[in-house]
Design an enzyme around this catalytic site. Sequence first.
Site, PDB file in Angstrom:
ATOM      1  N   HIS A   3       6.382  12.361  -5.133  1.00 13.56           N
ATOM      2  CA  HIS A   3       5.138  12.341  -4.085  1.00 13.56           C
ATOM      3  C   HIS A   3       3.734  11.950  -4.997  1.00 13.56           C
ATOM      4  O   HIS A   3       3.011  11.187  -4.249  1.00 13.56           O
ATOM      5  CB  HIS A   3       4.962  13.825  -3.401  1.00 13.56           C
ATOM      6  N   GLY A  13       8.783   6.558  -0.341  1.00 15.67           N
ATOM      7  CA  GLY A  13       9.718   6.573  -1.543  1.00 15.67           C
ATOM      8  C   GLY A  13      11.056   5.823  -1.409  1.00 15.67           C
ATOM      9  O   GLY A  13      11.666   6.185  -0.249  1.00 15.67           O
ATOM     10  N   TYR A  46       5.668  20.773  -1.090  1.00 16.52           N
ATOM     11  CA  TYR A  46       6.614  21.346  -2.249  1.00 16.52           C
ATOM     12  C   TYR A  46       6.621  20.077  -3.149  1.00 16.52           C
ATOM     13  O   TYR A  46       7.701  19.502  -3.404  1.00 16.52           O
ATOM     14  CB  TYR A  46       7.898  22.009  -1.850  1.00 16.52           C
TER      15      TYR A  46
END
Length: 287
Positions: free
Chosen positions: A38, A148, A33
């Site tokens: 990302h 991240g 998703y």
Amino acid sequence: MTRQMILASTLDELRSARLLLDGKLGFVPTMGYLHEGHLSLARRARTECDSVAASIFVNPTQFGPNEDLSKYPRDLDRDLHLLEEVGVDLVWTPTPEIMYPPGFQTWVEVQEMTRSLEGAMRPGHFRGVTTVVAKLFNAVQPQKAYFGQKDAQQAAVIRQMVRDLNFPIEIIVCPTVREPDGLAMSSRNVYLDPDQRKAATVLFRALSAAKAEYEKGERDAEKLRGKMKEVIAREPLAQMQYVSCADYDTLQELDKVTGKTLLSMAVFIGKTRLIDNFVLEAPPVTS
Ligand code: PAF
């Protein structure tokens, strides 16, 4: 010449595809998703490495019994399309049976660093993360792996695991990508209705307010935590789970801010649990 992106599902497919990738391999593990956060990791890997691999696997062992595993958003076709656009060479989409074969009983666990913050609120979460990431690293064999900053504790825990287990992998932590109003991008933002979406900026507002106090000279960690709590308390749709002002490396709560520091929080907006953080760089040394 642009190469076609290879899709692998089984371990054999992954291993054969891996042999085709030359030079330094950058790896972006995901639960799918995908959003701009990302994609920023994949783009960075593209600029720094000869080949780029990504994985998409919603890892059941990092979800608690009352968490959102069954409703975690999924859209494989869209994810593959986005990864292809960024120029990813290989995508691995293992099944739960591949990652956790029948009789599975081997876990990877980082100890002290997982006892606070997210680890305290989500028992077993980091054991699931480190186990799956270790397995992904073993299978994909990258030279660099990208995570991240939004999941600050996850990044710290994975760095620790890589050091402790001597994985020959460099961990690169990339900046949090935000919506124009400051909300950190997250696959879970899709759960928010329009009013909750507006309220969700409270995390960014609270972190910004504490950072502003820090920049005015406040070094008392309790006052910085208090500032974040005050802003969250003013948002009717928000329910604070924790706020933290901790040492960036050890994640221990601070009394006084003297070096690099992590301001972080978890807040429920309705049933959706959101996390965010800011890093306060160490103040310059004055003589
Ligand atoms: O950050 C995530 O999306 C997941 O925790 C990870 C690193 C892919 C492991 O499942």
